[in-house]
Enzyme design. Sequence first.
Site, PDB file in Angstrom:
ATOM      1  N   ARG A  46       0.856  -1.203   0.000  1.00  0.00           N
ATOM      2  CA  ARG A  46       0.000   0.000   0.000  1.00  0.00           C
ATOM      3  C   ARG A  46       0.883   1.240   0.000  1.00  0.00           C
ATOM      4  O   ARG A  46       0.591   2.251  -0.631  1.00  0.00           O
ATOM      5  CB  ARG A  46      -0.967   0.000   1.198  1.00  0.00           C
ATOM      6  CG  ARG A  46      -1.727   1.306   1.298  1.00  0.00           C
ATOM      7  CD  ARG A  46      -2.970   1.295   2.194  1.00  0.00           C
ATOM      8  NE  ARG A  46      -2.932   0.405   3.323  1.00  0.00           N
ATOM      9  CZ  ARG A  46      -2.225   0.617   4.444  1.00  0.00           C
ATOM     10  NH1 ARG A  46      -1.485   1.692   4.586  1.00  0.00           N
ATOM     11  NH2 ARG A  46      -2.257  -0.264   5.429  1.00  0.00           N
ATOM     12  N   TYR A  98     -16.005  16.440 -15.751  1.00  0.00           N
ATOM     13  CA  TYR A  98     -16.473  15.065 -15.609  1.00  0.00           C
ATOM     14  C   TYR A  98     -17.563  14.982 -14.521  1.00  0.00           C
ATOM     15  O   TYR A  98     -17.399  15.528 -13.418  1.00  0.00           O
ATOM     16  CB  TYR A  98     -15.277  14.161 -15.269  1.00  0.00           C
ATOM     17  CG  TYR A  98     -15.695  12.769 -14.875  1.00  0.00           C
ATOM     18  CD1 TYR A  98     -16.486  12.009 -15.729  1.00  0.00           C
ATOM     19  CD2 TYR A  98     -15.321  12.223 -13.666  1.00  0.00           C
ATOM     20  CE1 TYR A  98     -16.896  10.739 -15.367  1.00  0.00           C
ATOM     21  CE2 TYR A  98     -15.726  10.949 -13.295  1.00  0.00           C
ATOM     22  CZ  TYR A  98     -16.522  10.219 -14.147  1.00  0.00           C
ATOM     23  OH  TYR A  98     -16.932   8.969 -13.790  1.00  0.00           O
ATOM     24  N   ASP A 170      -7.210  18.766 -14.512  1.00  0.00           N
ATOM     25  CA  ASP A 170      -7.527  17.413 -14.955  1.00  0.00           C
ATOM     26  C   ASP A 170      -7.102  17.352 -16.425  1.00  0.00           C
ATOM     27  O   ASP A 170      -7.743  17.953 -17.294  1.00  0.00           O
ATOM     28  CB  ASP A 170      -9.029  17.141 -14.776  1.00  0.00           C
ATOM     29  CG  ASP A 170      -9.396  15.709 -15.122  1.00  0.00           C
ATOM     30  OD1 ASP A 170      -8.682  15.090 -15.939  1.00  0.00           O
ATOM     31  OD2 ASP A 170     -10.402  15.203 -14.585  1.00  0.00           O
ATOM     32  N   LYS A 195      -8.045   6.090 -19.141  1.00  0.00           N
ATOM     33  CA  LYS A 195      -8.359   6.604 -20.474  1.00  0.00           C
ATOM     34  C   LYS A 195      -7.151   6.437 -21.413  1.00  0.00           C
ATOM     35  O   LYS A 195      -6.699   5.339 -21.628  1.00  0.00           O
ATOM     36  CB  LYS A 195      -8.826   8.046 -20.340  1.00  0.00           C
ATOM     37  CG  LYS A 195      -9.906   8.239 -19.259  1.00  0.00           C
ATOM     38  CD  LYS A 195     -11.185   7.524 -19.611  1.00  0.00           C
ATOM     39  CE  LYS A 195     -12.253   7.422 -18.548  1.00  0.00           C
ATOM     40  NZ  LYS A 195     -12.184   8.070 -17.297  1.00  0.00           N
TER      41      LYS A 195
HETATM   42  C1  LIG Z   1     -11.953  13.946 -17.380  1.00  0.00           C
HETATM   43  C2  LIG Z   1     -12.113  12.823 -16.390  1.00  0.00           C
HETATM   44  N1  LIG Z   1     -11.541  12.937 -15.187  1.00  0.00           N
HETATM   45  C3  LIG Z   1     -11.661  11.960 -14.251  1.00  0.00           C
HETATM   46  C4  LIG Z   1     -12.390  10.811 -14.498  1.00  0.00           C
HETATM   47  C5  LIG Z   1     -12.524   9.747 -13.442  1.00  0.00           C
HETATM   48  O1  LIG Z   1     -11.703   8.687 -13.740  1.00  0.00           O
HETATM   49  P1  LIG Z   1     -11.997   7.161 -13.305  1.00  0.00           P
HETATM   50  O2  LIG Z   1     -13.198   6.710 -14.082  1.00  0.00           O
HETATM   51  O3  LIG Z   1     -10.732   6.469 -13.660  1.00  0.00           O
HETATM   52  O4  LIG Z   1     -12.267   7.165 -11.830  1.00  0.00           O
HETATM   53  C6  LIG Z   1     -13.012  10.657 -15.746  1.00  0.00           C
HETATM   54  C7  LIG Z   1     -13.795   9.443 -16.042  1.00  0.00           C
HETATM   55  O5  LIG Z   1     -14.496   9.365 -17.021  1.00  0.00           O
HETATM   56  C8  LIG Z   1     -12.867  11.689 -16.719  1.00  0.00           C
HETATM   57  O6  LIG Z   1     -13.456  11.613 -17.920  1.00  0.00           O
END
Ligand SMILES: Cc1ncc(COP(=O)(O)O)c(C=O)c1O
Length: 380
Positions: A46, A98, A170, A195
């Site tokens: 961890r 998101y 992000d 992604k």
């Molecule tokens: C722009 C963006 N940030 C964060 C996330 C969250 O990621 P995760 O699905 O890996 O938790 C997503 C998920 O679709 C996303 O599109």
Amino acid sequence: MRFATKAIHSGLLPDSATGAIMTPIYQTSTYVQEAVGVNKGFVYSRTDNPTRRALEQNLAALENGKFGLCFASGLSAANTVLNLLSSNDHIILANDLYGGTYRIITKVYQNYQIGFDFVDTTDLSNIRRVIKPNTRILWLETPSNPLLKITDIKQAVSLAKKHNLITVVDNTFATPYLQTPLDFGVDIILQSTTKYLGGHSDIIGGALITNRQDLYEKLKFYQNAVGGVPGPLDCFLILRGTKTLALRMERHCENALAVAKFLHRHPKVSRVYYPGLPSHPGHPLAKKQMHNFGGMVSFEIKSTVAKTKKLVASTKIFALAESLGCVRSLINHPSTMTHASVPPAVRKDIGIKDNLIRLSVGIEDVQDLIDDLKQTFKKL
Ligand SMILES: Cc1ncc(COP(=O)(O)O)c(C=O)c1O
């Protein structure tokens, strides 16, 4: 080293025990200690794991950062950033982002007396208007999800620094191949490695990258204290993904531009959102702060919600699925899928209409993708 070389080399030394050229999957929870307090740098997985460490160093190098930390999901990484807040603090976030980020703020952190404002960060005066004495974090997503809005990172950082705010970007849509916000003075980069970095729809993961030692130490503490870490097999798969990121992104961008141009000309399409099109309001800024425009394209059709839902279910190559950034093309209906957790009135306010469709354009032959959309439009 340049990007494509860093992607293959950074963090990846041949295994010291065997010479294995690829970092092994260290599938272990714990490590034998030679004596109390005497170990080889690893105590418990961890806290740290060699496969995860290789990935953390690799991602840090790609984002032009000093420190990387990996998590079990993008949202787990987001949660770790939010752990920096205390009750009665305030956070400002982009309003087009998101849906899960919206949900964690409004449904989880609100319970801990965290104040928040979601604003259109493409206009800096909106950020300035809501800054309070207790504001700690400015959270940007550019290009944004799902409307592909572009925020001026350099100017946002300069405003944030005046007010002593931590800036978070992000960078999931752009990836470090197209944009490195740490170079503009951003404090923390968030990646959903699920992604483009993983790239093959076979893992869930997240990462934070920073140049600031003080923030790294706090985030590293929360990574271990809260424990949302990825397993070594997932780290191995993301490392495999980053090796081809440069090649994949080139093709994603090329295909997305061709698809966006096709949609732009189509009589059944009322609006296309793609920062690579000169008609996109963020095009000049995207040209300045990104190397290319990415693989995500959103568009609105001249039709009813019922027909929009029918359209997204009738493509043959584009798969109707959540997520984005993988080799295979995906189609999504944001208002009932990725952004269903954003209340309808808020979606309306932001401009996420019920006839909006989001494409994650993959790396297939682009003519097959366009033919797939053509056959789908014919059924409309
Ligand atoms: C722009 C963006 N940030 C964060 C996330 C969250 O990621 P995760 O699905 O890996 O938790 C997503 C998920 O679709 C996303 O599109």
